[in-house]
Design an enzyme around this catalytic site. Sequence first.
Site, PDB file in Angstrom:
ATOM      1  N   GLU A  23       0.478   1.546 -12.373  1.00 43.08           N
ATOM      2  CA  GLU A  23      -0.122   2.859 -12.683  1.00 43.08           C
ATOM      3  C   GLU A  23      -0.143   3.743 -11.439  1.00 43.08           C
ATOM      4  OE1 GLU A  23      -0.470   3.305 -15.750  1.00 43.08           O
ATOM      5  OE2 GLU A  23      -1.029   1.404 -16.672  1.00 43.08           O
ATOM      6  N   GLN A  34       1.267   6.398 -10.779  1.00 43.86           N
ATOM      7  CA  GLN A  34       1.221   7.856 -10.985  1.00 43.86           C
ATOM      8  C   GLN A  34      -0.179   8.406 -10.758  1.00 43.86           C
ATOM      9  OE1 GLN A  34       1.650   5.662 -13.465  1.00 43.86           O
ATOM     10  NE2 GLN A  34       0.085   6.061 -15.024  1.00 43.86           N
TER      11      GLN A  34
END
Length: 223
Positions: A87, A89
Amino acid sequence: MPELVFFSGTMDCGKSTLALQIEHNRSARGLQGMIYTRDDRAGHGKLSSRLGLVTEAVEAVADLDFYAHVVGVLTAGGRADYVIVDEAQFLTPRQIDQLARVVDDLDLDVFAFGITTDFRSKLFPGSQRLVELADRVEVLQVEALCWCGARATHNARTVGGEMVVEGAQVVVGDVNGPESEVGYEVLCRRHHRRRMTAAAARAASLSPDVLPVDTPAGPPDRT
Ligand SMILES: [Zn+2]
């Protein structure tokens, strides 16, 4: 040479599964990794995949300093042979810089997994910084498919089943979630631009007033 590698893709493209596979392969060779994630669907401190696998992870909160954290583990006598971040991002650009420093100053491989663009097809800040700094960007080959059968390259956000293009960049939701809530669906660019989700396409095909949706080659009927 240690590397910062960015494994990128859409939602639902198998990123977390690959992260867990890399972790499995390396631990089977006697190596020990530091595993981080942020806002995983299985909850805090978990890295999970849609296929049902899950492992413990360090929750990468917004003020976590990756470099300081890994140094802290090593100086306390712990082991870290490589670093996995899922994750990615959701990380800040500054945290991505810290990951690059882990590679350069601690000589560790860092494997970061993340969604490239948000529901408006804009780069997430963390993903942008990864594209700027990574030694390698790998676009995942486990390809998610749009309802039309084309390769899904874009993430759509839905609210109550309707695709939306405005709102906060990060709202937790999931593909296959309840229709009344915020959800996500992966689409090809054509159908992302037309805001044509699977539900919208179904409704259009049932309505005699709407022109038929043109579908590129692919499974003709996915309903
Ligand atoms: Zn499509």
